[in-house]
Scaffold this motif. Structure first.
Motif, PDB file in Angstrom:
ATOM      1  N   LEU A   1       0.825  -1.208   0.000  1.00 35.01           N
ATOM      2  CA  LEU A   1       0.000   0.000   0.000  1.00 35.01           C
ATOM      3  C   LEU A   1       0.861   1.260   0.000  1.00 35.01           C
ATOM      4  O   LEU A   1       0.526   2.237  -0.678  1.00 35.01           O
ATOM      5  CB  LEU A   1      -0.946  -0.013   1.203  1.00 35.01           C
ATOM      6  N   VAL A   2       1.962   1.262   0.733  1.00 34.32           N
ATOM      7  CA  VAL A   2       2.866   2.414   0.727  1.00 34.32           C
ATOM      8  C   VAL A   2       3.466   2.596  -0.666  1.00 34.32           C
ATOM      9  O   VAL A   2       3.534   3.712  -1.192  1.00 34.32           O
ATOM     10  CB  VAL A   2       3.965   2.259   1.800  1.00 34.32           C
ATOM     11  N   GLY A   3       3.895   1.519  -1.294  1.00 32.90           N
ATOM     12  CA  GLY A   3       4.434   1.597  -2.647  1.00 32.90           C
ATOM     13  C   GLY A   3       3.402   2.095  -3.645  1.00 32.90           C
ATOM     14  O   GLY A   3       3.717   2.888  -4.540  1.00 32.90           O
ATOM     15  N   LEU A   4       2.167   1.651  -3.491  1.00 33.72           N
ATOM     16  CA  LEU A   4       1.088   2.116  -4.366  1.00 33.72           C
ATOM     17  C   LEU A   4       0.848   3.606  -4.177  1.00 33.72           C
ATOM     18  O   LEU A   4       0.668   4.339  -5.160  1.00 33.72           O
ATOM     19  CB  LEU A   4      -0.187   1.321  -4.073  1.00 33.72           C
ATOM     20  N   LEU A   5       0.870   4.073  -2.950  1.00 29.53           N
ATOM     21  CA  LEU A   5       0.700   5.503  -2.698  1.00 29.53           C
ATOM     22  C   LEU A   5       1.849   6.319  -3.297  1.00 29.53           C
ATOM     23  O   LEU A   5       1.622   7.399  -3.853  1.00 29.53           O
ATOM     24  CB  LEU A   5       0.593   5.764  -1.195  1.00 29.53           C
ATOM     25  N   VAL A   6       3.068   5.799  -3.205  1.00 33.24           N
ATOM     26  CA  VAL A   6       4.213   6.497  -3.803  1.00 33.24           C
ATOM     27  C   VAL A   6       4.059   6.572  -5.315  1.00 33.24           C
ATOM     28  O   VAL A   6       4.289   7.621  -5.924  1.00 33.24           O
ATOM     29  CB  VAL A   6       5.539   5.798  -3.404  1.00 33.24           C
ATOM     30  N   LEU A   7       3.650   5.477  -5.941  1.00 33.45           N
ATOM     31  CA  LEU A   7       3.441   5.499  -7.388  1.00 33.45           C
ATOM     32  C   LEU A   7       2.343   6.471  -7.790  1.00 33.45           C
ATOM     33  O   LEU A   7       2.495   7.218  -8.762  1.00 33.45           O
ATOM     34  CB  LEU A   7       3.092   4.097  -7.891  1.00 33.45           C
ATOM     35  N   LEU A   8       1.248   6.474  -7.055  1.00 36.24           N
ATOM     36  CA  LEU A   8       0.165   7.409  -7.362  1.00 36.24           C
ATOM     37  C   LEU A   8       0.616   8.851  -7.186  1.00 36.24           C
ATOM     38  O   LEU A   8       0.273   9.724  -7.987  1.00 36.24           O
ATOM     39  CB  LEU A   8      -1.058   7.116  -6.480  1.00 36.24           C
ATOM     40  N   TYR A   9       1.414   9.098  -6.181  1.00 37.81           N
ATOM     41  CA  TYR A   9       1.955  10.452  -5.967  1.00 37.81           C
ATOM     42  C   TYR A   9       2.828  10.860  -7.144  1.00 37.81           C
ATOM     43  O   TYR A   9       2.724  11.965  -7.647  1.00 37.81           O
ATOM     44  CB  TYR A   9       2.750  10.483  -4.663  1.00 37.81           C
ATOM     45  N   ARG A  10       3.690   9.965  -7.572  1.00 37.26           N
ATOM     46  CA  ARG A  10       4.590  10.284  -8.692  1.00 37.26           C
ATOM     47  C   ARG A  10       3.831  10.494  -9.995  1.00 37.26           C
ATOM     48  O   ARG A  10       4.224  11.309 -10.822  1.00 37.26           O
ATOM     49  CB  ARG A  10       5.616   9.165  -8.877  1.00 37.26           C
TER      50      ARG A  10
END
Length: 57
Positions: free
Chosen positions: A44-53
């Motif tokens: 979930l943290v990785g998904l949030l980072v990707l969405l942010y980018r």
């Protein structure tokens, strides 16, 4: 069927459920659940980072 595709209730239920005394508990089972929670959290943290980018940057 598509209605339940993004139903995250069971995921949050897995994180915040209370101990059930009728279920057996040992070191291996507790370790497995800890690793599952850790891997879902990291995903979930990785998904949030990707969405942010993708959307914010």
């Amino acid at each position: 069927m598509r209605k339940n595709l993004f139903d995250l209730g069971p995921v949050f239920g897995y994180f915040f459920r209370k101990n059930d005394p009728s279920r057996p508990s040992n070191f291996n089972l507790r370790t497995m659940h800890f690793i599952n929670k850790l891997s879902m959290s990291m995903f979930l943290v990785g998904l949030l980072v990707l969405l942010y980018r993708w959307f914010i940057r």
